[in-house]
Structure formats: structure tokens, C-alpha cells
Write an enzyme that holds these catalytic residues in place. Structure first.
Site, short mmCIF file in Angstrom:
data_model
loop_
_atom_site.label_atom_id
_atom_site.label_comp_id
_atom_site.label_asym_id
_atom_site.label_seq_id
_atom_site.Cartn_x
_atom_site.Cartn_y
_atom_site.Cartn_z
N LEU A 249 0.75 -1.37 0.09
CA LEU A 249 -0.02 0.02 0.04
C LEU A 249 0.74 1.32 0.00
O LEU A 249 0.32 2.11 0.51
CB LEU A 249 -1.00 -0.12 1.33
N CYS A 259 8.52 -8.59 -13.59
CA CYS A 259 7.37 -9.48 -13.30
C CYS A 259 5.97 -8.94 -13.32
O CYS A 259 5.05 -9.45 -14.15
CB CYS A 259 7.41 -10.28 -11.79
C1 UGA Z 1 7.36 -9.64 -7.62
C2 UGA Z 1 6.31 -10.41 -6.43
O1 UGA Z 1 6.19 -9.73 -5.19
C3 UGA Z 1 7.04 -11.75 -6.08
O2 UGA Z 1 5.96 -12.47 -5.16
C4 UGA Z 1 7.04 -12.64 -7.44
O3 UGA Z 1 7.80 -13.94 -7.21
C5 UGA Z 1 7.86 -11.93 -8.54
O4 UGA Z 1 7.34 -10.54 -8.73
C6 UGA Z 1 7.84 -12.52 -9.69
O5 UGA Z 1 6.89 -13.10 -10.40
O6 UGA Z 1 9.25 -12.99 -10.14
P1 UGA Z 1 9.47 -8.26 -7.64
O7 UGA Z 1 9.01 -7.96 -9.06
O8 UGA Z 1 10.81 -8.98 -7.34
O9 UGA Z 1 8.38 -9.44 -7.04
O10 UGA Z 1 9.28 -6.87 -6.62
P2 UGA Z 1 8.25 -6.51 -5.72
O11 UGA Z 1 9.01 -6.27 -4.26
O12 UGA Z 1 7.08 -7.10 -5.52
O13 UGA Z 1 7.89 -5.00 -6.23
C7 UGA Z 1 7.42 -4.69 -7.65
C8 UGA Z 1 7.19 -3.39 -7.79
O14 UGA Z 1 6.02 -2.63 -7.14
C9 UGA Z 1 8.44 -2.35 -7.50
O15 UGA Z 1 8.69 -1.47 -8.85
C10 UGA Z 1 8.23 -1.65 -6.30
O16 UGA Z 1 8.65 -0.39 -6.23
C11 UGA Z 1 6.68 -1.48 -6.33
N1 UGA Z 1 5.96 -1.37 -5.26
C12 UGA Z 1 5.53 -2.24 -4.28
C13 UGA Z 1 5.24 -0.26 -4.97
O17 UGA Z 1 5.18 0.90 -5.83
N2 UGA Z 1 4.41 0.10 -4.08
C14 UGA Z 1 4.29 -1.12 -2.93
O18 UGA Z 1 3.86 -0.81 -1.91
C15 UGA Z 1 4.96 -2.18 -3.27
#
Ligand code: UGA
Length: 437
Positions: A249, A259
Site C-alpha cells: 500500500l 514480473c
Molecule cells: C514480484 C512479486 O512480489 C513476487 O512475489 C514474485 O515472485 C515476483 O514478482 C515474480 O513474479 O518473479 P518483484 O518483481 O521482485 O516481485 O518486486 P516487488 O517487491 O513485488 O515490487 C514490484 C514493484 O512494485 C516495484 O517497482 C516496487 O517499487 C513496486 N511497489 C511495491 C510499490 O510501488 N508499492 C508497494 O507498496 C510495493
């Protein structure tokens, strides 16, 4: 440590493959890693880790004796029954997943009653069924198939492997599903053992839901900016409801990475291919694209025309603790800034090498303070922990202007204001503009 653990093969030594290999080696298995990239295999054999992933180097080093690297599939087939597949499935122009690497692996398998493919790569629902069909058509009927989607996050992948929220195993109820279940048993994670199609859908639906959560809070942030509410307070109040949860959030300048953008698009496309229009995901994608561009409005609001303005970007990677630049918001932002005539310079503690391959017309600086020297505005793009330690008074002293756009609501607002900076967050109107409201 159990010395009777089942040896396994891992095909593909990218983030998922390497972490899976090192993780199972840590649990006691001999792991036979295979990759078509000879250079990568040579580096891995020399103990070099080609990606930036905290804790991975140590994990590989600690289990060096159990990890075997080769460009040849033969040792994996000889020593292991279970062959984990962790090859890339990038998007095609149509938005479908490109399964050519998966297909090459399938084609390379010999007829066998003793082996199983265990799919870690993210694939469309129905991939398992079509691979099984392919096995049947090519006289490899005895080859088993298991879907075992991966949920680890870049930057915390080692910890995610060792402490998963759940393990999902989709299979036909045969020895292969039992063997994969057995392999994961020491992790004591909740197990969802199900059919192959449902396991494939769990992965796509999970990523799509998390992406939806982010686009939702980003839209709430945008409405907060219009209505005077503070999205940090709103997210705190929402997140305490167990049904909502506080994770994912955090409003910001959009999600990126290898991903979410790809998997949301792939699920939308998968639905579309069956004739179903997945309306919600269309909006999730559009909101994310617009969110990446909103920084431009914030800069123009304060600076007017950006022609010849000096803009410093702090952070380039799609998120902290990784050098991954795939679909990073910084790519869109730097291109928009260039198009608007601004001079862009940037600092990222880890991702510079990757960024140089993708971004043109930007000056790369060796430190954050050098990046902000003489800048009209500073934009925090990635919330690297070291940026929380920045002396904002020194930042202000080095800048030509005063504007600080905090794209991740990460910096200390009071410290920024005390330093004389004009603070603009995301969805925090009462704090924006450096006023006293
Ligand atoms: C994501 C999933 O969280 C994993 O569970 C999954 O295994 C992976 O994709 C995959 O399919 O391989 P990841 O891409 O490493 O993992 O990164 P996240 O930590 O999920 O963040 C993704 C994006 O969302 C980032 O750009 C981050 O800055 C953004 N984000 C995340 C937000 O803007 N707000 C948030 O509250 C959380």
C-alpha cells in the site's frame, strides 16, 4: 544437515534458477545447474555471482561442493529425477508470454520414465497441459510434469526461498508431485497441492492482485492530492484492517520490474485469448503508466518549462536492493525529461552498469551529492536505504533550486523543510510545495 536429500537439476541460472539451486543445496541436495550461456556458467564455476542479490553470494559459496554448473544437460539427467525449469518467459509484442526457451527445454528432454519437469518459470495457464501433450506426441509419455510457481522477490529472494509464505505444487498426483513436496518439507511452509492449471493460475493471479493493490493506492494518492488527505495516513488506517493488510500500500511513481508489468499483461492477454475482457487489469496497467509520468507535472508546476533545467535522479533500479532495470520507472521518466529539454544526471548505488545499457543522454554520477550539484530539482526514484542517510542541508546547499520530488514518500519531510527544500511527495498535499499548510 540431511545427507540423503534428493539431487535435482535446475535449468536456467537467472535470479529464480540460481536462488532455487542455492536454496536446495543449502537444504542438502546436490544441484546440477544448466544454462546455455557458457560465459555465465564459467563465471559461476569461478564463484562469481552474475546478479546483485543480497545473501546469494554467501549461500552459493557455503554450498559450493553441492552446486555443479554445466552447459550440458547430461549431468543433470544422469544424477537427478526432478528438473526444475527457471528460464525466461519475456513478453512478446502481443502481450503473450514468449515460451520459446521453455519449448527448447521440453524438446531437449529424452524419452524417460524416470524424470519430471518442475516448472518454476511463470507461464500461461494451460502450458503444463500442452507440454504433457507434446511429451505424448513425441514418444516421451513417461515424462512427468509438475507446476511449482515461484513467489520470491528480487532483493529478498534468499530469505523468501528459505521462508516462503506458501508452497504451491500442481501435479497429477504421481511420484513427481510427492518428490517435490518432500523437497520443500524442511521449510515447513503451508502447502497448496492442487491440479496443474490451478497452480499456474495462482502465480498469475497473485502478481496481478499485488499490482492491482499498488495501482489502487496510487489512484487513492492522486485523489488525496486533490482533496487534501495524506495517503500515508490513509494507507495506515486501511492496512490495519486484516482483510486489507498493510503490505503493498505504498504509493509511488509506479511498479516496474521483470514480473508485475509482464505478468499483468500476460494474464490480461490470456483472458483476452479466450474471449474474456479483463477490464480491471486494463485499468491497472493504464494507471501505472500514467503514474510514472506524474512526476513531470510536479516538476513543471514548480519550474515551468523544463528546457535546460538540471534534474537529478536519485536511484534508477526498479526497486532497492537490486540492479534490475527492467521496466523501471526511471526509464520512462528520463526519456520524458530528455524530450522536455531537461539535462538529466543520476546516481544509483548498484544499477549504473545496467542503466547505461538502457538510458541515453544522461550523466551518471559516482555519488548522490555529486548528482545533486547545481540541480534545479532532485527526484527520488528508488528508495535505496542510503538516501535516508543523506544530509538534506548539504543537498540543499549544493542545489541551484530547492525542489525535492520524493517519488517513494521515503525521505524525512521535516528535515527536508528545515533544510529549506520545497518537498513534493506522492499523495501528500498538506506537505507539498514547502508551504505551511
Ligand atoms: C514480484 C512479486 O512480489 C513476487 O512475489 C514474485 O515472485 C515476483 O514478482 C515474480 O513474479 O518473479 P518483484 O518483481 O521482485 O516481485 O518486486 P516487488 O517487491 O513485488 O515490487 C514490484 C514493484 O512494485 C516495484 O517497482 C516496487 O517499487 C513496486 N511497489 C511495491 C510499490 O510501488 N508499492 C508497494 O507498496 C510495493
Amino acid at each position: 544437515m540431511n545427507t540423503d536429500r534428493e539431487p535435482i537439476g535446475v535449468i536456467g541460472t537467472g535470479d529464480v534458477g540460481l536462488v532455487t539451486a542455492a536454496g536446495f543445496a543449502e537444504l542438502g541436495s546436490d544441484v546440477y545447474c544448466v544454462d546455455i550461456d557458457a560465459d555465465k556458467i564459467a563465471r559461476l564455476e569461478a564463484g562469481e555471482i552474475p546478479i546483485y542479490e543480497p545473501g546469494l553470494e554467501e549461500l552459493v559459496a557455503r554450498n559450493r561442493d553441492r552446486l555443479h554448473f554445466s552447459t550440458d544437460i547430461a549431468p543433470a539427467l544422469e544424477h537427478a529425477r526432478l528438473l526444475f525449469v527457471a528460464v525466461g518467459t519475456p513478453p512478446t509484442y502481443s502481450g503473450d508470454a514468449d515460451l520459446s526457451a521453455v519449448e527448447s527445454v521440453v524438446a531437449a528432454m529424452p524419452p524417460s520414465d524416470r524424470h519430471a519437469l518442475v516448472m518454476k518459470s511463470t507461464v500461461p495457464v494451460g502450458t503444463g497441459a500442452s507440454i504433457k501433450r507434446r511429451f505424448e506426441e513425441t514418444g516421451k509419455t513417461g515424462f512427468r510434469y509438475v507446476s511449482c510457481p515461484e513467489f520470491l522477490k528480487e532483493g529478498s529472494a534468499v530469505n523468501d526461498f528459505l521462508h516462503p509464505d506458501r508452497v504451491v505444487i500442481g501435479d497429477d498426483g504421481d511420484w513427481a508431485g510427492d518428490a517435490v513436496t518432500e523437497l520443500y518439507a524442511p521449510l515447513e511452509a503451508p502447502l497448496v497441492r492442487t491440479d496443474i492449471r490451478s497452480a499456474e493460475m495462482v502465480k498469475l493471479a497473485s502478481n496481478a492482485f499485488l499490482a492491482t493493490k499498488i495501482s489502487f493506492i496510487n489512484e487513492i494518492a492522486n485523489v488525496c492530492e486533490e482533496t487534501g488527505a495524506d495517503v500515508i495516513e490513509v494507507a495506515r488506517g486501511m492496512g490495519l484492517d486484516d482483510r486489507i493488510g498493510k503490505k503493498f500500500l505504498q504509493a509511488g511513481i509506479g511498479f516496474g520490474g521483470s514480473c508485475f508489468p509482464k505478468d499483468v499483461q500476460a494474464l490480461k492477454q490470456l483472458a483476452g485469448n479466450t474471449g474474456y475482457h479483463f477490464q480491471l487489469l486494463t485499468a491497472v496497467i493504464e494507471v501505472n503508466e500514467l503514474q510514472k509520468r506524474r512526476v513531470m507535472n510536479k516538476l513543471q508546476k514548480h519550474l515551468g518549462s523544463l528546457v535546460d533545467k538540471e534534474i537529478a535522479l536519485l536511484g534508477l533500479a526498479f526497486k532497492p536492493n537490486t540492479d534490475d532495470m527492467r521496466e523501471a520507472s526511471s526509464l520512462v521518466l528520463s526519456a520524458r525529461l530528455n524530450a522536455a529539454g531537461a539535462h538529466v544526471r543520476a546516481y544509483d548505488p548498484v544499477a549504473e552498469e545496467e542503466a547505461r545499457k538502457l538510458i541515453r543522454g544522461m550523466a551518471f554520477c559516482p555519488t548522490a551529492l555529486e548528482a545533486v550539484d547545481g540541480a534545479d530539482a532532485v527526484v527520488l526514484v528508488t528508495e535505496w536505504p542510503e538516501f535516508a542517510e543523506l544530509d538534506l542541508a548539504e543537498v540543499a546547499g549544493r542545489m541551484r533550486g530547492t525542489l525535492l520530488v520524493d517519488g517513494r514518500n521515503f525521505l524525512d519531510v521535516e528535515a527536508a523543510r528545515a533544510a529549506g527544500l520545497t518537498y513534493e511527495g506522492i499523495g501528500r498535499p498538506g506537505l507539498n510545495g514547502g508551504g505551511t499548510s
